[in-house]
Design a protein around this motif. Structure first.
Motif, PDB file in Angstrom:
ATOM      1  N   SER A 184       0.972  -1.074   0.059  1.00  0.00           N
ATOM      2  CA  SER A 184       0.012   0.091   0.123  1.00  0.00           C
ATOM      3  C   SER A 184       0.812   1.215  -0.104  1.00  0.00           C
ATOM      4  CB  SER A 184      -0.850   0.142   1.184  1.00  0.00           C
ATOM      5  OG  SER A 184      -1.464   1.151   1.408  1.00  0.00           O
ATOM      6  N   LEU A 185       0.318   2.327  -0.653  1.00  0.00           N
ATOM      7  CA  LEU A 185       1.046   3.510  -0.532  1.00  0.00           C
ATOM      8  C   LEU A 185       1.174   4.295   0.966  1.00  0.00           C
ATOM      9  CD1 LEU A 185      -0.480   5.459  -3.745  1.00  0.00           C
ATOM     10  CD2 LEU A 185       1.645   4.205  -3.521  1.00  0.00           C
ATOM     11  N   PHE A 186       0.328   3.641   1.814  1.00  0.00           N
ATOM     12  CA  PHE A 186       0.381   4.294   3.080  1.00  0.00           C
ATOM     13  C   PHE A 186       0.918   3.251   4.038  1.00  0.00           C
ATOM     14  CE2 PHE A 186      -3.375   5.788   0.682  1.00  0.00           C
ATOM     15  CZ  PHE A 186      -2.926   7.358   0.823  1.00  0.00           C
ATOM     16  N   ALA A 187       1.587   2.226   3.819  1.00  0.00           N
ATOM     17  CA  ALA A 187       2.332   1.337   4.479  1.00  0.00           C
ATOM     18  C   ALA A 187       3.371   1.755   5.051  1.00  0.00           C
ATOM     19  CB  ALA A 187       2.398   0.039   3.920  1.00  0.00           C
ATOM     20  N   ALA A 188       3.544   1.408   6.284  1.00  0.00           N
ATOM     21  CA  ALA A 188       4.817   1.711   7.043  1.00  0.00           C
ATOM     22  C   ALA A 188       5.942   1.250   6.556  1.00  0.00           C
ATOM     23  CB  ALA A 188       4.646   1.359   8.438  1.00  0.00           C
ATOM     24  N   LYS A 189       7.194   1.995   6.764  1.00  0.00           N
ATOM     25  CA  LYS A 189       8.336   1.548   6.026  1.00  0.00           C
ATOM     26  C   LYS A 189       8.911   0.382   6.870  1.00  0.00           C
ATOM     27  CE  LYS A 189      12.970   3.036   4.396  1.00  0.00           C
ATOM     28  NZ  LYS A 189      13.703   4.259   4.397  1.00  0.00           N
ATOM     29  N   ASP A 190       9.365  -0.725   6.007  1.00  0.00           N
ATOM     30  CA  ASP A 190       9.901  -1.870   6.735  1.00  0.00           C
ATOM     31  C   ASP A 190      11.131  -1.794   7.200  1.00  0.00           C
ATOM     32  OD1 ASP A 190       7.579  -3.435   5.675  1.00  0.00           O
ATOM     33  OD2 ASP A 190       8.918  -4.114   4.175  1.00  0.00           O
ATOM     34  N   ASP A 191      11.475  -2.296   8.188  1.00  0.00           N
ATOM     35  CA  ASP A 191      12.976  -2.168   9.140  1.00  0.00           C
ATOM     36  C   ASP A 191      13.608  -3.547   9.335  1.00  0.00           C
ATOM     37  OD1 ASP A 191      15.078  -1.545  10.651  1.00  0.00           O
ATOM     38  OD2 ASP A 191      14.057  -1.193  12.395  1.00  0.00           O
ATOM     39  N   PRO A 192      14.421  -3.904   8.007  1.00  0.00           N
ATOM     40  CA  PRO A 192      14.977  -5.275   7.852  1.00  0.00           C
ATOM     41  C   PRO A 192      16.085  -5.557   8.976  1.00  0.00           C
ATOM     42  CG  PRO A 192      14.714  -4.277   5.718  1.00  0.00           C
ATOM     43  CD  PRO A 192      14.546  -3.007   6.805  1.00  0.00           C
ATOM     44  N   ALA A 193      16.740  -4.240   9.290  1.00  0.00           N
ATOM     45  CA  ALA A 193      17.799  -4.608  10.329  1.00  0.00           C
ATOM     46  C   ALA A 193      17.129  -5.135  11.681  1.00  0.00           C
ATOM     47  CB  ALA A 193      18.537  -3.284  10.604  1.00  0.00           C
ATOM     48  N   ASN A 194      16.110  -4.610  11.955  1.00  0.00           N
ATOM     49  CA  ASN A 194      15.327  -5.098  13.205  1.00  0.00           C
ATOM     50  C   ASN A 194      14.453  -5.992  13.023  1.00  0.00           C
ATOM     51  OD1 ASN A 194      17.142  -3.153  15.089  1.00  0.00           O
ATOM     52  ND2 ASN A 194      15.755  -1.609  14.088  1.00  0.00           N
ATOM     53  N   ARG A 195      14.172  -6.459  11.835  1.00  0.00           N
ATOM     54  CA  ARG A 195      13.346  -7.520  11.511  1.00  0.00           C
ATOM     55  C   ARG A 195      12.066  -7.028  11.899  1.00  0.00           C
ATOM     56  NH1 ARG A 195      16.798 -12.909  13.286  1.00  0.00           N
ATOM     57  NH2 ARG A 195      18.638 -12.613  11.940  1.00  0.00           N
ATOM     58  N   ARG A 196      11.528  -6.033  11.378  1.00  0.00           N
ATOM     59  CA  ARG A 196      10.115  -5.613  11.847  1.00  0.00           C
ATOM     60  C   ARG A 196       9.594  -5.303  10.239  1.00  0.00           C
ATOM     61  NH1 ARG A 196       6.841  -5.936  13.403  1.00  0.00           N
ATOM     62  NH2 ARG A 196       5.711  -4.159  14.077  1.00  0.00           N
ATOM     63  N   PHE A 197       8.696  -5.954   9.740  1.00  0.00           N
ATOM     64  CA  PHE A 197       7.894  -5.809   8.549  1.00  0.00           C
ATOM     65  C   PHE A 197       6.692  -5.339   8.712  1.00  0.00           C
ATOM     66  CE2 PHE A 197      12.041  -8.237   7.945  1.00  0.00           C
ATOM     67  CZ  PHE A 197      12.274  -7.796   6.480  1.00  0.00           C
ATOM     68  N   TYR A 198       6.051  -4.649   7.755  1.00  0.00           N
ATOM     69  CA  TYR A 198       4.574  -4.313   7.658  1.00  0.00           C
ATOM     70  C   TYR A 198       3.832  -4.531   6.477  1.00  0.00           C
ATOM     71  CZ  TYR A 198       6.493  -1.540  11.832  1.00  0.00           C
ATOM     72  OH  TYR A 198       7.087  -1.072  12.901  1.00  0.00           O
ATOM     73  N   SER A 199       4.719  -5.186   5.332  1.00  0.00           N
ATOM     74  CA  SER A 199       4.304  -5.407   4.246  1.00  0.00           C
ATOM     75  C   SER A 199       4.885  -6.782   4.082  1.00  0.00           C
ATOM     76  CB  SER A 199       4.428  -4.323   3.145  1.00  0.00           C
ATOM     77  OG  SER A 199       3.911  -3.289   3.136  1.00  0.00           O
ATOM     78  N   PHE A 200       4.049  -7.796   3.508  1.00  0.00           N
ATOM     79  CA  PHE A 200       4.690  -9.163   3.334  1.00  0.00           C
ATOM     80  C   PHE A 200       5.241  -9.417   2.245  1.00  0.00           C
ATOM     81  CE2 PHE A 200       3.858 -13.666   2.108  1.00  0.00           C
ATOM     82  CZ  PHE A 200       4.945 -14.199   3.187  1.00  0.00           C
ATOM     83  N   ASP A 201       6.461  -9.161   2.383  1.00  0.00           N
ATOM     84  CA  ASP A 201       7.423  -9.412   1.124  1.00  0.00           C
ATOM     85  C   ASP A 201       8.367 -10.642   1.363  1.00  0.00           C
ATOM     86  OD1 ASP A 201       9.547  -9.198  -0.904  1.00  0.00           O
ATOM     87  OD2 ASP A 201       9.653  -7.099  -0.742  1.00  0.00           O
ATOM     88  N   PRO A 202       8.049 -11.786   0.623  1.00  0.00           N
ATOM     89  CA  PRO A 202       8.617 -13.078   1.129  1.00  0.00           C
ATOM     90  C   PRO A 202      10.194 -13.001   0.895  1.00  0.00           C
ATOM     91  CG  PRO A 202       6.816 -13.557  -0.086  1.00  0.00           C
ATOM     92  CD  PRO A 202       6.869 -11.886   0.033  1.00  0.00           C
ATOM     93  N   ARG A 203      10.668 -12.073  -0.259  1.00  0.00           N
ATOM     94  CA  ARG A 203      12.111 -12.075  -0.628  1.00  0.00           C
ATOM     95  C   ARG A 203      12.734 -11.197   0.432  1.00  0.00           C
ATOM     96  NH1 ARG A 203      13.148 -14.760  -5.222  1.00  0.00           N
ATOM     97  NH2 ARG A 203      11.322 -14.926  -6.864  1.00  0.00           N
ATOM     98  N   ALA A 204      12.243 -10.028   0.728  1.00  0.00           N
ATOM     99  CA  ALA A 204      12.798  -9.295   1.788  1.00  0.00           C
ATOM    100  C   ALA A 204      13.256 -10.051   3.247  1.00  0.00           C
ATOM    101  CB  ALA A 204      12.128  -7.978   1.969  1.00  0.00           C
ATOM    102  N   LEU A 205      11.735 -10.504   3.455  1.00  0.00           N
ATOM    103  CA  LEU A 205      11.715 -11.203   4.762  1.00  0.00           C
ATOM    104  C   LEU A 205      13.050 -12.324   4.904  1.00  0.00           C
ATOM    105  CD1 LEU A 205       8.198 -11.499   5.268  1.00  0.00           C
ATOM    106  CD2 LEU A 205       9.820 -11.142   7.293  1.00  0.00           C
ATOM    107  N   ALA A 206      13.087 -13.277   3.639  1.00  0.00           N
ATOM    108  CA  ALA A 206      14.045 -14.413   3.335  1.00  0.00           C
ATOM    109  C   ALA A 206      15.370 -13.798   3.712  1.00  0.00           C
ATOM    110  CB  ALA A 206      13.781 -15.060   2.447  1.00  0.00           C
ATOM    111  N   ALA A 207      15.736 -12.762   3.081  1.00  0.00           N
ATOM    112  CA  ALA A 207      17.100 -12.166   2.888  1.00  0.00           C
ATOM    113  C   ALA A 207      17.490 -11.592   4.524  1.00  0.00           C
ATOM    114  CB  ALA A 207      17.083 -10.964   1.807  1.00  0.00           C
ATOM    115  N   ALA A 208      16.366 -11.049   5.139  1.00  0.00           N
ATOM    116  CA  ALA A 208      16.837 -10.408   6.443  1.00  0.00           C
ATOM    117  C   ALA A 208      16.853 -11.747   7.539  1.00  0.00           C
ATOM    118  CB  ALA A 208      15.580  -9.803   6.953  1.00  0.00           C
TER     119      ALA A 208
END
Length: 247
Positions: free
Chosen positions: A144-168
């Motif tokens: 979503s355009l209004f979704a919060a920004k993910d924080d991969p360094a702290n492993r906090r995600f607000y949009s489900f992106d499997p590739r970003a999650l797997a990399a983190a």
């Protein structure tokens, strides 16, 4: 030639506007027909998903169908966890716990284990041996355009992106989906405006309480496009009548 003979026939004044109006009508009818085709496709997909879920889970592959009923066996990788989204249960703020399942002889798999509190990680059950999980295949959400920004360094995600999650989580070779665990035979949690999940009282993570299914709004879209086509015809006929009358 008399003036009456030079005057054009009234309907001739509609020839050019008709050529301009017909493409719009064809476009509206085409969009309505396309939505009917999408409706038939979606009904077939939903029927296939219902049949697959009724048959029981199959082994998770590299690319199962979205929402397919799948299962996997392996061991949860210690420390490879991330929190997805935010959800309040009672007074407790939490999210969905995603972890890595290492499978012998196969690529690791992301597993969405269910709701867990953001604080109090000692409450989370973390089996140390082999486990078998089953649920449905969840692919990436549209951000979503209004979704919060993910924080991969702290492993906090607000949009489900499997590739970003797997990399983190140190599993870049995981397939691009997650197995969302479903509680067998559990009653769905309440949802909708004015309702909220009850405070968490059982073990955590609390897995999903049912299988989702893709939305099927295509009948409504088809009715909308065909309705616009009828409105376009009515407007043109009213305009044409007035133009002929004025002529």
């Amino acid at each position: 030639m008399t003036p009456s003979e030079q005057r054009p026939v009234p309907w001739q004044r509609l020839i050019l506007p008709s050529f301009l109006a017909l493409p719009v009508l064809a476009l509206l009818l085409g969009l309505g027909t396309w939505q009917l085709q999408r409706l038939a496709w979606k009904n077939g997909l939903l029927a296939e998903l219902a049949a697959a879920q009724a048959r029981g889970p199959v082994e998770a592959t590299a690319n199962p169908a979205p929402f397919a009923h799948i299962t996997a066996t392996g061991r949860f990788r210690p420390g490879a966890e991330a929190m997805l989204g935010l959800e309040v249960r009672g007074p407790v703020l939490g999210g969905s716990l995603v972890t890595v399942l290492d499978r012998p002889g196969q690529p690791p798999l992301l597993v969405e284990r269910g709701w867990a509190p953001l604080e109090g990680g000692d409450q989370i059950q973390r089996p140390g041996g082999d486990v078998t999980v089953s649920g449905y295949a969840r692919y990436a959400d549209r951000r979503s355009l209004f979704a919060a920004k993910d924080d991969p360094a702290n492993r906090r995600f607000y949009s489900f992106d499997p590739r970003a999650l797997a990399a983190a989580l140190g599993a870049p070779d995981a397939p691009p989906y997650a197995l969302t665990v479903v509680v067998p035979g559990a009653a769905p949690l309440p949802s909708g405006l004015g309702s909220a999940p009850a405070p968490q009282r059982g073990p955590v993570p609390d897995a999903a309480h049912g299988f989702p299914s893709p939305g099927n709004p295509h009948l409504g879209y088809a009715v909308t496009w065909f309705g616009l086509a009828l409105a376009w015809i009515a407007i043109f006929l009213l305009w044409a009548r007035r133009r002929i009358r004025d002529a």
